[in-house]
Design an enzyme around this catalytic site. Structure first.
Site, PDB file in Angstrom:
ATOM      1  N   ASP A 187       0.611  -0.933  -0.354  1.00 17.86           N
ATOM      2  CA  ASP A 187      -0.659  -0.292  -0.318  1.00 17.86           C
ATOM      3  C   ASP A 187       0.485   1.018  -0.277  1.00 17.86           C
ATOM      4  O   ASP A 187       1.608   1.686   0.984  1.00 17.86           O
ATOM      5  CB  ASP A 187      -0.775   0.330   0.441  1.00 17.86           C
ATOM      6  CG  ASP A 187      -1.612   1.197   1.268  1.00 17.86           C
ATOM      7  OD1 ASP A 187      -1.474   1.888   0.742  1.00 17.86           O
ATOM      8  OD2 ASP A 187      -2.736   1.019   2.144  1.00 17.86           O
ATOM      9  N   ILE A 188       0.410   2.068  -0.648  1.00 20.04           N
ATOM     10  CA  ILE A 188       2.389   2.961  -0.972  1.00 20.04           C
ATOM     11  C   ILE A 188       1.475   4.384   0.126  1.00 20.04           C
ATOM     12  O   ILE A 188       2.428   4.610   0.332  1.00 20.04           O
ATOM     13  CB  ILE A 188       1.009   3.954  -2.271  1.00 20.04           C
ATOM     14  CG1 ILE A 188       2.660   4.818  -2.961  1.00 20.04           C
ATOM     15  CG2 ILE A 188      -0.150   5.172  -2.888  1.00 20.04           C
ATOM     16  CD1 ILE A 188       2.751   5.290  -4.126  1.00 20.04           C
TER      17      ILE A 188
ATOM     18  N   ASN B 149      -7.181  12.845 -10.978  1.00 20.21           N
ATOM     19  CA  ASN B 149      -7.520  13.285 -12.216  1.00 20.21           C
ATOM     20  C   ASN B 149      -6.721  14.456 -11.976  1.00 20.21           C
ATOM     21  O   ASN B 149      -7.267  15.094 -11.313  1.00 20.21           O
ATOM     22  CB  ASN B 149      -9.338  12.542 -12.203  1.00 20.21           C
ATOM     23  CG  ASN B 149      -9.896  12.842 -10.981  1.00 20.21           C
ATOM     24  OD1 ASN B 149     -10.342  14.750 -10.625  1.00 20.21           O
ATOM     25  ND2 ASN B 149     -10.310  11.890  -9.625  1.00 20.21           N
TER      26      ASN B 149
ATOM     27  N   GLY C 202      -9.495   4.217  -6.271  1.00 16.74           N
ATOM     28  CA  GLY C 202      -8.282   3.721  -6.358  1.00 16.74           C
ATOM     29  C   GLY C 202      -7.440   4.461  -5.406  1.00 16.74           C
ATOM     30  O   GLY C 202      -7.476   4.065  -4.347  1.00 16.74           O
ATOM     31  N   VAL C 203      -6.193   4.464  -6.042  1.00 17.95           N
ATOM     32  CA  VAL C 203      -4.956   4.802  -5.005  1.00 17.95           C
ATOM     33  C   VAL C 203      -5.252   6.407  -4.317  1.00 17.95           C
ATOM     34  O   VAL C 203      -4.827   7.207  -3.570  1.00 17.95           O
ATOM     35  CB  VAL C 203      -3.551   4.577  -5.835  1.00 17.95           C
ATOM     36  CG1 VAL C 203      -3.682   5.340  -7.015  1.00 17.95           C
ATOM     37  CG2 VAL C 203      -2.529   4.379  -5.044  1.00 17.95           C
ATOM     38  N   ASP C 204      -5.861   6.803  -5.265  1.00 12.61           N
ATOM     39  CA  ASP C 204      -6.079   8.886  -5.337  1.00 12.61           C
ATOM     40  C   ASP C 204      -7.146   8.616  -3.898  1.00 12.61           C
ATOM     41  O   ASP C 204      -7.091   9.342  -2.890  1.00 12.61           O
ATOM     42  CB  ASP C 204      -6.952   8.706  -6.021  1.00 12.61           C
ATOM     43  CG  ASP C 204      -7.199  10.531  -5.839  1.00 12.61           C
ATOM     44  OD1 ASP C 204      -6.938  11.506  -5.443  1.00 12.61           O
ATOM     45  OD2 ASP C 204      -8.195  10.890  -7.237  1.00 12.61           O
TER      46      ASP C 204
ATOM     47  N   SER D 161      -2.544   5.040 -14.099  1.00  8.49           N
ATOM     48  CA  SER D 161      -3.138   4.982 -15.396  1.00  8.49           C
ATOM     49  C   SER D 161      -3.323   3.342 -15.811  1.00  8.49           C
ATOM     50  O   SER D 161      -4.262   2.714 -16.153  1.00  8.49           O
ATOM     51  CB  SER D 161      -2.638   5.174 -16.552  1.00  8.49           C
ATOM     52  OG  SER D 161      -3.449   6.461 -16.958  1.00  8.49           O
TER      53      SER D 161
ATOM     54  N   GLY E 184      -5.266   0.776 -13.239  1.00  9.78           N
ATOM     55  CA  GLY E 184      -7.031   0.626 -13.248  1.00  9.78           C
ATOM     56  C   GLY E 184      -7.459   1.102 -13.624  1.00  9.78           C
ATOM     57  O   GLY E 184      -7.798   0.539 -14.748  1.00  9.78           O
TER      58      GLY E 184
ATOM     59  N   TYR F  46      -8.405   3.635 -15.005  1.00  4.16           N
ATOM     60  CA  TYR F  46      -8.114   4.440 -16.903  1.00  4.16           C
ATOM     61  C   TYR F  46      -7.821   3.003 -17.179  1.00  4.16           C
ATOM     62  O   TYR F  46      -7.492   3.345 -18.567  1.00  4.16           O
ATOM     63  CB  TYR F  46      -7.937   5.075 -16.431  1.00  4.16           C
ATOM     64  CG  TYR F  46      -7.984   6.669 -15.571  1.00  4.16           C
ATOM     65  CD1 TYR F  46      -8.707   6.383 -15.414  1.00  4.16           C
ATOM     66  CD2 TYR F  46      -6.991   7.774 -15.398  1.00  4.16           C
ATOM     67  CE1 TYR F  46      -9.435   8.072 -15.217  1.00  4.16           C
ATOM     68  CE2 TYR F  46      -7.549   9.133 -14.900  1.00  4.16           C
ATOM     69  CZ  TYR F  46      -8.830   9.346 -14.907  1.00  4.16           C
ATOM     70  OH  TYR F  46      -8.974  10.110 -14.735  1.00  4.16           O
TER      71      TYR F  46
END
Ligand code: AR6
Length: 171
Positions: free
Chosen positions: A11-12, A25, A33-35, A118, A120, A122
């Site tokens: 996990d980042i 985005n 997601g990660v965002d 990109s 995931g 995207y």
């Protein structure tokens, strides 16, 4: 140069680095997601800061503080939405890596962690995206001595395997 690269599964938001990169985005107002994970872990002040930025075009990067994250900075970059490969997706994704690394160096970061931008929501094909990530990172490190460690944080086994394979080929 190879020794500056780490490939880890995880996990980042848990990474103990100077800067983590967010696959955001163009609104910079958060998402899934990660965002979503980064905004949750950093806390609401992150959104207060990114709201002031007025968005970010695809391929560019913007820097905020890390708030409750271990990382001091979050570099928000916007990857391309995959549209079949003829809409400049490769160049735009390369720009994300180059502009994120440039932004990290500008803030004095020595250690940076990337997610798989990109690939995931995207829909960018994973192997193709990984080759771009590695190639751009290698090129950047060849021209810049100040970065000490780049961590590619892989979410899941499939991403990890792909990164390991592409790393052996490119570095
Ligand atoms: N740590 C590391 N990687 C993660 C994490 C995490 N905590 N969570 C997911 N991933 P995505 P995109 C992986 O969809 O394709 C958002 O809604 C995930 O498994 O997060 O660039 C934004 O707001 C995948 O391998 O980003 C945008 O609207 C990788 O991160 C849009 O999604 C990227 O998946 C951006 O789509």
């Amino acid at each position: 140069m190879k020794e500056k690269i780490r490939i880890v599964e995880g996990d980042i938001t848990k990474q103990e680095v100077d800067a983590i990169v967010n696959a955001a985005n163009t609104s910079l107002l958060g998402g899934g997601g990660v965002d979503g994970a980064i905004h949750r872990a950093a806390g609401p002040e992150l959104l207060e800061e990114t709201r002031q930025m007025g968005g970010c075009p695809t391929g560019e990067a913007r820097v905020s503080k890390g708030y409750n994250l271990p990382a001091k900075w979050v570099i928000h970059t916007v990857g391309p939405v995959w549209a079949g490969g003829h809409k400049n997706e490769d160049n735009l994704l390369a720009n994300c890596y180059r502009n994120s690394l440039t932004a990290a160096v500008a803030r004095g970061a020595k250690t940076v962690a990337f997610p798989s931008i990109s690939t995931g929501a995207y829909g960018f094909p994973l192997e193709r995206a990984t080759e771009i990530a590695m190639r751009e990172t290698k090129r950047f490190l060849e021209n810049n001595e100040s970065l000490e460690k780049i961590v590619f944080v892989c979410f899941g086994e499939r991403v990890l395997k792909t990164y390991q394979e592409v790393f052996e080929r490119i570095f």
